[in-house]
Design a protein around this motif. Sequence first.
Motif, mmCIF file in Angstrom:
data_model
loop_
_atom_site.group_PDB
_atom_site.id
_atom_site.type_symbol
_atom_site.label_atom_id
_atom_site.label_comp_id
_atom_site.label_asym_id
_atom_site.label_seq_id
_atom_site.Cartn_x
_atom_site.Cartn_y
_atom_site.Cartn_z
ATOM 1 N N ALA A 389 0.785 -1.259 0.017
ATOM 2 C CA ALA A 389 0.175 0.134 -0.064
ATOM 3 C C ALA A 389 0.879 1.274 -0.053
ATOM 4 O O ALA A 389 1.852 1.502 0.835
ATOM 5 C CB ALA A 389 -0.971 -0.155 1.482
ATOM 6 N N GLY A 390 0.894 2.100 -0.848
ATOM 7 C CA GLY A 390 1.645 3.271 -1.141
ATOM 8 C C GLY A 390 2.518 3.286 -2.297
ATOM 9 O O GLY A 390 2.917 4.493 -2.574
ATOM 10 N N SER A 391 2.856 2.242 -2.467
ATOM 11 C CA SER A 391 3.831 2.031 -3.843
ATOM 12 C C SER A 391 3.084 2.542 -4.905
ATOM 13 O O SER A 391 2.306 2.111 -5.400
ATOM 14 C CB SER A 391 4.445 0.786 -3.672
ATOM 15 N N PRO A 392 3.970 3.537 -5.715
ATOM 16 C CA PRO A 392 3.151 3.899 -6.991
ATOM 17 C C PRO A 392 3.322 2.893 -7.985
ATOM 18 O O PRO A 392 2.309 2.736 -9.201
ATOM 19 C CB PRO A 392 4.396 5.048 -7.503
ATOM 20 N N ALA A 393 4.030 1.564 -7.655
ATOM 21 C CA ALA A 393 4.217 0.536 -8.735
ATOM 22 C C ALA A 393 3.555 -0.795 -8.200
ATOM 23 O O ALA A 393 3.559 -1.648 -9.032
ATOM 24 C CB ALA A 393 5.886 0.238 -8.961
ATOM 25 N N SER A 394 2.639 -0.413 -7.225
ATOM 26 C CA SER A 394 2.043 -1.743 -6.790
ATOM 27 C C SER A 394 0.720 -1.937 -7.204
ATOM 28 O O SER A 394 0.327 -1.052 -7.708
ATOM 29 C CB SER A 394 2.017 -1.717 -5.269
ATOM 30 N N ASP A 395 0.326 -3.273 -7.488
ATOM 31 C CA ASP A 395 -1.090 -3.562 -8.104
ATOM 32 C C ASP A 395 -2.084 -3.050 -7.119
ATOM 33 O O ASP A 395 -3.308 -2.738 -7.287
ATOM 34 C CB ASP A 395 -1.303 -5.202 -8.148
ATOM 35 N N TRP A 414 -1.620 11.236 -5.061
ATOM 36 C CA TRP A 414 -2.166 11.937 -3.932
ATOM 37 C C TRP A 414 -3.409 11.327 -3.398
ATOM 38 O O TRP A 414 -3.976 11.538 -2.681
ATOM 39 C CB TRP A 414 -2.492 13.525 -4.241
ATOM 40 N N ASP A 415 -4.043 10.685 -4.447
ATOM 41 C CA ASP A 415 -5.623 10.417 -4.172
ATOM 42 C C ASP A 415 -5.563 8.739 -3.737
ATOM 43 O O ASP A 415 -6.536 8.182 -3.365
ATOM 44 C CB ASP A 415 -6.418 10.772 -5.232
ATOM 45 N N THR A 416 -4.608 8.226 -4.185
ATOM 46 C CA THR A 416 -4.492 6.634 -3.970
ATOM 47 C C THR A 416 -3.130 6.307 -3.065
ATOM 48 O O THR A 416 -3.418 5.738 -1.974
ATOM 49 C CB THR A 416 -4.363 5.731 -5.112
ATOM 50 N N CYS A 417 -2.093 6.608 -3.510
ATOM 51 C CA CYS A 417 -0.767 6.069 -2.931
ATOM 52 C C CYS A 417 -0.631 6.805 -1.420
ATOM 53 O O CYS A 417 -0.550 6.124 -0.466
ATOM 54 C CB CYS A 417 0.558 6.384 -3.763
ATOM 55 N N VAL A 418 -0.866 7.988 -1.235
ATOM 56 C CA VAL A 418 -0.485 8.892 -0.188
ATOM 57 C C VAL A 418 -1.729 8.428 1.063
ATOM 58 O O VAL A 418 -1.465 7.941 2.218
ATOM 59 C CB VAL A 418 -0.546 10.296 -0.112
ATOM 60 N N PRO A 419 -2.840 8.207 0.808
ATOM 61 C CA PRO A 419 -3.874 7.691 1.692
ATOM 62 C C PRO A 419 -3.728 6.537 2.106
ATOM 63 O O PRO A 419 -3.783 6.151 3.220
ATOM 64 C CB PRO A 419 -5.208 8.158 0.720
ATOM 65 N N THR A 420 -3.331 5.582 1.133
ATOM 66 C CA THR A 420 -3.248 3.987 1.398
ATOM 67 C C THR A 420 -2.058 3.812 2.127
ATOM 68 O O THR A 420 -1.968 2.875 3.139
ATOM 69 C CB THR A 420 -3.202 3.366 0.219
#
Length: 439
Positions: A389-395, A414-420
């Motif tokens: 969770a948080g990695s830009p390269a993760s499924d 900012w809307d997926t990686c940072v919140p997760t």
Amino acid sequence: MMYAVIISVLLLIVLSMLRVNVLISILLAALSAGLIGGLSTIETMNMLISGMGGQAETALSVILLGIFAVMIKYSGITGILVKKLLKFMKGKRGVILLVIAGISSFSQNLVPVHIAFIPILIPPLLQLFDRMKIDRRGVATALTFGLKAPYIMIPAGYGLMFHQIIASEMKKYGMNISVSQLPLALLIPGIGMIVGLLIAVFITYRKEKVISSSKELENSLASIEISAASEVMPFNKQHVITLFAIVLSLGIQLYTHSLAIGALVGILAMFLGGVTPFFKGDEIVDDGMKMMGTIAFVLLIAAGYSTILKETGEISDLVAHTSNIIGGSKLFTSFIILSVGLLITMGIGTSFGTIPILAAVYVPLCLSVGFSPLATAALIGTASALGDAGSPASDSTIGPTIGLNADGRHNHIWDTCVPTFMHFNIPLFIFGMIAAFIL
């Protein structure tokens, strides 16, 4: 030199946070890793390109699923779905987020299709989210929870694979533990993820999401108009064929273990059933490519980046170096293992691939400082899951962005990686430390 991993991952994070395009960010991080690791620019690019093949099937699957999702939307069944959900979920933002988390959880264990369901389920619901003023960051958090927590806690589907890798790698390096013991070892870190989800749903993203920009308002009003128009459309033969195509696609995916074949069968069923006219083929494919093209290339380049980090030996050097400075402290040992796991998984984007890297050095280390097999399994499992969770390269982050950015209004970083990252990696780290000391 171990510094290639640290510098390249930090560069990836900083560039992403500065809103540099994620493709460019991963490319620059990969180049920096290769150059610091002693490769020339040409050698680095060759290794990057050769490593991209590792995600070729997934990238093709994403494109085909995007096309399938556009066809489902074209059928008009999405308007009926939105109408029904609005009727039962009006004003219940927290409930719908928990429902999405539950549906997402099924994708790892009960019906192991991973991220394949997202481009089919989420784009039609974007209208619903706008009308209910749901914060899409909350939706991203709920989706990532479902893509991640089940494989940590439940030994079925992808979870069974995750647990088997941990058990086999621990046995390989001198510590026996059965797969049946893994759920107990990973229950506490899993509880940490549940805590993170509840904080996201009922505290962080509880309030209504206010549409601020004129572009967002225009898109939202357009969505409402589309939804209103579709509400008067009766359920018809096209919708029956669409549902059949979805079920057929899912069945083929489970039978062949191929997302690409399943999506292609679904597309053909929609064409042959007359839901989508053949003369609309170019338009449908173009829309699907626009929706999923960027994500597909992110997956390809991320695979190449991962190859550079692993093939240059930089990750192994990092793990070995940290083991030499730990000493006999259990507290320091757990902190370093979890920190290195977070760093590695943030870079390569896969928990499953991190386990063998960590186990080679850290299982003997855990033996030497007196950790039990359960505590060691908790540390290795949590360390590998951290960063997914948080990695830009993760499924686990790319999947939610695939669906939520279908209308171009959801930022991957900012809307997926940072919140997760905030809601899952922090509690995972804390609860992983707790598990190491009470098991």
